[in-house]
Every structure is written in C-alpha cells, then in structure tokens.
Motif scaffolding. Structure first.
Motif, PDB file in Angstrom:
ATOM      1  N   PHE A  42     -40.146  23.223 -59.509  1.00 38.39           N
ATOM      2  CA  PHE A  42     -38.964  23.538 -60.314  1.00 38.39           C
ATOM      3  C   PHE A  42     -39.348  24.197 -61.637  1.00 38.39           C
ATOM      4  O   PHE A  42     -38.817  25.246 -61.997  1.00 38.39           O
ATOM      5  CB  PHE A  42     -38.169  22.257 -60.582  1.00 38.39           C
ATOM      6  N   LEU A  43     -40.284  23.596 -62.359  1.00 38.42           N
ATOM      7  CA  LEU A  43     -40.650  24.099 -63.674  1.00 38.42           C
ATOM      8  C   LEU A  43     -41.289  25.488 -63.594  1.00 38.42           C
ATOM      9  O   LEU A  43     -41.138  26.300 -64.515  1.00 38.42           O
ATOM     10  CB  LEU A  43     -41.610  23.124 -64.362  1.00 38.42           C
ATOM     11  N   SER A  44     -41.976  25.775 -62.503  1.00 36.37           N
ATOM     12  CA  SER A  44     -42.612  27.083 -62.370  1.00 36.37           C
ATOM     13  C   SER A  44     -41.604  28.189 -62.083  1.00 36.37           C
ATOM     14  O   SER A  44     -41.897  29.373 -62.275  1.00 36.37           O
ATOM     15  CB  SER A  44     -43.672  27.045 -61.256  1.00 36.37           C
ATOM     16  N   PRO A  51     -27.319  30.262 -66.981  1.00 35.47           N
ATOM     17  CA  PRO A  51     -26.378  29.165 -67.244  1.00 35.47           C
ATOM     18  C   PRO A  51     -26.364  28.182 -66.077  1.00 35.47           C
ATOM     19  O   PRO A  51     -26.476  28.575 -64.915  1.00 35.47           O
ATOM     20  CB  PRO A  51     -25.024  29.885 -67.376  1.00 35.47           C
ATOM     21  N   GLY A  52     -26.225  26.908 -66.388  1.00 38.38           N
ATOM     22  CA  GLY A  52     -26.150  25.916 -65.321  1.00 38.38           C
ATOM     23  C   GLY A  52     -26.667  24.567 -65.754  1.00 38.38           C
ATOM     24  O   GLY A  52     -26.816  24.285 -66.943  1.00 38.38           O
ATOM     25  N   CYS A  53     -26.948  23.721 -64.760  1.00 42.52           N
ATOM     26  CA  CYS A  53     -27.442  22.383 -65.033  1.00 42.52           C
ATOM     27  C   CYS A  53     -28.470  22.005 -63.972  1.00 42.52           C
ATOM     28  O   CYS A  53     -28.722  22.771 -63.043  1.00 42.52           O
ATOM     29  CB  CYS A  53     -26.295  21.371 -65.040  1.00 42.52           C
ATOM     30  N   ALA A  54     -29.048  20.828 -64.110  1.00 42.32           N
ATOM     31  CA  ALA A  54     -30.045  20.365 -63.142  1.00 42.32           C
ATOM     32  C   ALA A  54     -29.674  18.978 -62.637  1.00 42.32           C
ATOM     33  O   ALA A  54     -29.276  18.108 -63.414  1.00 42.32           O
ATOM     34  CB  ALA A  54     -31.433  20.338 -63.779  1.00 42.32           C
ATOM     35  N   VAL A  55     -29.777  18.800 -61.325  1.00 43.12           N
ATOM     36  CA  VAL A  55     -29.592  17.485 -60.700  1.00 43.12           C
ATOM     37  C   VAL A  55     -30.978  17.056 -60.262  1.00 43.12           C
ATOM     38  O   VAL A  55     -31.581  17.676 -59.373  1.00 43.12           O
ATOM     39  CB  VAL A  55     -28.628  17.553 -59.499  1.00 43.12           C
ATOM     40  N   VAL A  56     -31.512  16.013 -60.877  1.00 42.27           N
ATOM     41  CA  VAL A  56     -32.919  15.659 -60.701  1.00 42.27           C
ATOM     42  C   VAL A  56     -33.086  14.229 -60.217  1.00 42.27           C
ATOM     43  O   VAL A  56     -32.524  13.290 -60.788  1.00 42.27           O
ATOM     44  CB  VAL A  56     -33.678  15.836 -62.037  1.00 42.27           C
ATOM     45  N   ASP A  57     -33.881  14.072 -59.164  1.00 42.40           N
ATOM     46  CA  ASP A  57     -34.228  12.738 -58.678  1.00 42.40           C
ATOM     47  C   ASP A  57     -35.196  12.101 -59.674  1.00 42.40           C
ATOM     48  O   ASP A  57     -36.132  12.757 -60.147  1.00 42.40           O
ATOM     49  CB  ASP A  57     -34.881  12.839 -57.297  1.00 42.40           C
ATOM     50  N   LEU A  58     -34.970  10.862 -60.013  1.00 39.63           N
ATOM     51  CA  LEU A  58     -35.819  10.192 -60.996  1.00 39.63           C
ATOM     52  C   LEU A  58     -37.238   9.992 -60.468  1.00 39.63           C
ATOM     53  O   LEU A  58     -38.217  10.201 -61.183  1.00 39.63           O
ATOM     54  CB  LEU A  58     -35.213   8.840 -61.374  1.00 39.63           C
ATOM     55  N   ASP A  64     -42.503  12.891 -62.579  1.00 37.82           N
ATOM     56  CA  ASP A  64     -41.201  12.347 -62.201  1.00 37.82           C
ATOM     57  C   ASP A  64     -40.080  13.041 -62.973  1.00 37.82           C
ATOM     58  O   ASP A  64     -40.303  13.980 -63.737  1.00 37.82           O
ATOM     59  CB  ASP A  64     -41.157  10.832 -62.419  1.00 37.82           C
ATOM     60  N   GLY A  65     -38.856  12.554 -62.759  1.00 32.29           N
ATOM     61  CA  GLY A  65     -37.705  13.177 -63.395  1.00 32.29           C
ATOM     62  C   GLY A  65     -37.738  13.122 -64.905  1.00 32.29           C
ATOM     63  O   GLY A  65     -37.371  14.090 -65.588  1.00 32.29           O
ATOM     64  N   LEU A  66     -38.173  11.985 -65.464  1.00 35.42           N
ATOM     65  CA  LEU A  66     -38.270  11.878 -66.911  1.00 35.42           C
ATOM     66  C   LEU A  66     -39.305  12.854 -67.461  1.00 35.42           C
ATOM     67  O   LEU A  66     -39.166  13.358 -68.583  1.00 35.42           O
ATOM     68  CB  LEU A  66     -38.631  10.441 -67.314  1.00 35.42           C
ATOM     69  N   GLY A  67     -40.331  13.130 -66.653  1.00 32.11           N
ATOM     70  CA  GLY A  67     -41.336  14.105 -67.059  1.00 32.11           C
ATOM     71  C   GLY A  67     -40.739  15.497 -67.168  1.00 32.11           C
ATOM     72  O   GLY A  67     -41.074  16.270 -68.076  1.00 32.11           O
ATOM     73  N   ILE A  68     -39.854  15.821 -66.225  1.00 30.48           N
ATOM     74  CA  ILE A  68     -39.150  17.111 -66.287  1.00 30.48           C
ATOM     75  C   ILE A  68     -38.328  17.188 -67.569  1.00 30.48           C
ATOM     76  O   ILE A  68     -38.361  18.190 -68.289  1.00 30.48           O
ATOM     77  CB  ILE A  68     -38.223  17.280 -65.071  1.00 30.48           C
ATOM     78  N   VAL A  73     -37.406  19.328 -73.023  1.00 31.31           N
ATOM     79  CA  VAL A  73     -37.112  19.012 -74.425  1.00 31.31           C
ATOM     80  C   VAL A  73     -38.225  19.537 -75.328  1.00 31.31           C
ATOM     81  O   VAL A  73     -37.967  20.124 -76.382  1.00 31.31           O
ATOM     82  CB  VAL A  73     -36.939  17.492 -74.617  1.00 31.31           C
ATOM     83  N   SER A  74     -39.479  19.328 -74.912  1.00 38.44           N
ATOM     84  CA  SER A  74     -40.623  19.778 -75.702  1.00 38.44           C
ATOM     85  C   SER A  74     -40.642  21.299 -75.839  1.00 38.44           C
ATOM     86  O   SER A  74     -41.143  21.838 -76.827  1.00 38.44           O
ATOM     87  CB  SER A  74     -41.939  19.306 -75.065  1.00 38.44           C
ATOM     88  N   SER A  75     -40.085  21.986 -74.827  1.00 38.04           N
ATOM     89  CA  SER A  75     -40.028  23.452 -74.849  1.00 38.04           C
ATOM     90  C   SER A  75     -38.750  23.953 -75.498  1.00 38.04           C
ATOM     91  O   SER A  75     -38.472  25.157 -75.479  1.00 38.04           O
ATOM     92  CB  SER A  75     -40.123  23.999 -73.415  1.00 38.04           C
TER      93      SER A  75
END
Length: 236
Positions: A42-44, A51-58, A64-68, A73-75
């Motif tokens: 995903f990140l690559s 425009p849009g949003c992300a639906v992410v499995d934890l 993991d999802g929190l890592g995403i 956020v860091s970027s």
C-alpha cells in the motif's frame, strides 16, 4: 448513496475474501477501490494527492495498521483511516482514534456501517483538502508582498497606526498609507480585523517571516482603520 466523483478508497487487508467482499460493496456505490494485501504494498503505491480514504486491517503481516497510520502521520499525510479488526481491544482503538483515525470497526462489518464510515472519512478528507487549498491561497498572497509591505503588515497586525509605523520605519505617513493600501489589496481584505484573522490562520513563522501575532492581540482596537488606513486617531 452516491460516491463523490473521483473518490478513492484504499483497502488494505491480508484476507483475500475480505478484500473481494469490500471491493464489491464499495464499487457498487461508485467508489474507486485500490486494494492491497500488505502495508508495504500500500505505502509503495499510495498517492497522497488522490482524494479519498483508507480502510485498513489492524493486524497485517509485517507492518500492522497502526504502523501505516504512523508512517502517514510522520510524512504529514492527512489520509483519513478507518480501521477494521477481528480482535481489537479498547487501548488499541483509543490509540488509533487519538492519532486521527475516523472509525474503528470490528469484523464482521455490516455493509451499512462500513459505507457510513467511508462517507464520514471522505467528508473529512474533502474538508482537509479545502482547508489546505485555502492556506495555500493565503500563502501565495503573502508571498506576493514586497519587503516593505511585509514590514507594514507586521506593524498593522500588531495594532500600530500609520503615524507610529511611519516613525518606526523612518518614512512619512503618506507613504505608509500607500504601502498599507497595496498590502491590503493584495491580501484581499478591507479591515484589519479580517487581516489578523486571515494571517493568524496560517503559520507566521513559515508564511510571513518576521510577522509575530501574539495571543494578546486586541482585535477591537485593530479594526479602527480601513483598507486605506483612514482613522480618526490617525489624522494630523
């Protein structure tokens, strides 16, 4: 329910069945769906400009999802995220929400619940992008000011009158009125109160070097002079 034109939902889940099911549901109502089996994939491929949003499995293999979420956020990427999980816990959900998650859903997720969360996330994304465009517009207008107009801007937002500014800058009041009128016209405001509110909505340290807006700025006293710098106390 009709999707906004150009709305994209990034779907990140290592369960193929979930990806197929969610993709079918979201596509049915008109969303563009881009699905990925891992955070790294995903990140690559993720494009913050879309425009849009992300639906992410934890729970994902590898990151993991929190890592995403933390990576985005860091970027400084404000991508609204909806977390879904089969075995979430309260501390984790609280952590995700505090970091800006739109929602935290437990599998199996009802179609209506997922769609409602996506609509909410897309609304937030639209609002964020509009605010970003507004700030860019302000930054562009501030950047168009000459060095002298920036100096006048700093003095005006500090509540100083034309006579005082002229004394500080070593010039005459008439010249300050000319710079002030041009500055106000370029920024697109007519009152000092509007000027202060507009400039305070962006980061002065970044968008207007040398401009300091303190928390004690008194708007009522600033609103006395108009765009042309006319004021009953400023005559002589």
């Amino acid at each position: 329910m009709v999707a906004d034109e150009g709305s994209t939902v990034y779907l990140v889940d290592d369960d193929e069945c979930v990806r197929v099911s969610f993709t079918r549901l979201l596509s049915t109502v008109g969303y563009v769906v881009r699905s990925y089996a891992s955070a790294e994939d995903f990140l690559s491929h993720h494009d913050p400009a879309i425009p849009g949003c992300a639906v992410v499995d934890l729970s994902l293999p590898g990151m993991d999802g929190l890592g995403i979420q933390q990576t985005l956020v860091s970027s400084q990427v404000n991508r609204p995220i909806i977390f879904v999980t089969g075995h979430g816990d309260i501390p984790t959900s609280v952590r995700a929400m505090k970091a800006g998650a739109v929602d935290f859903l437990t599998k199996p997720v009802e179609a209506s619940v997922l769609l409602s969360a996506v609509v909410h996330a897309l609304d937030r994304d639209l609002e964020t992008r509009r605010e970003g465009e507004r700030k860019q517009s302000i930054e562009k207008r501030l950047a168009s000011l000459t060095p002298r107009e920036r100096q006048v801007l700093a003095h005006v937002t500090a509540g100083r009158l034309n006579k005082q500014i002229a004394g500080d800058l070593g010039t005459v009041e008439k010249t300050i009125k000319v710079h002030r009128a041009r500055m106000m016209r370029k920024i697109g405001v007519r009152t000092v109160a509007d000027l202060v509110r507009l400039v305070a909505s962006v980061d002065p340290a970044v968008d207007a070097p040398g401009l300091a807006l303190g928390p004690t700025t008194a708007l009522p006293s600033l609103a006395v002079e108009d765009a042309d710098g006319r004021d009953s106390r400023d005559r002589g």
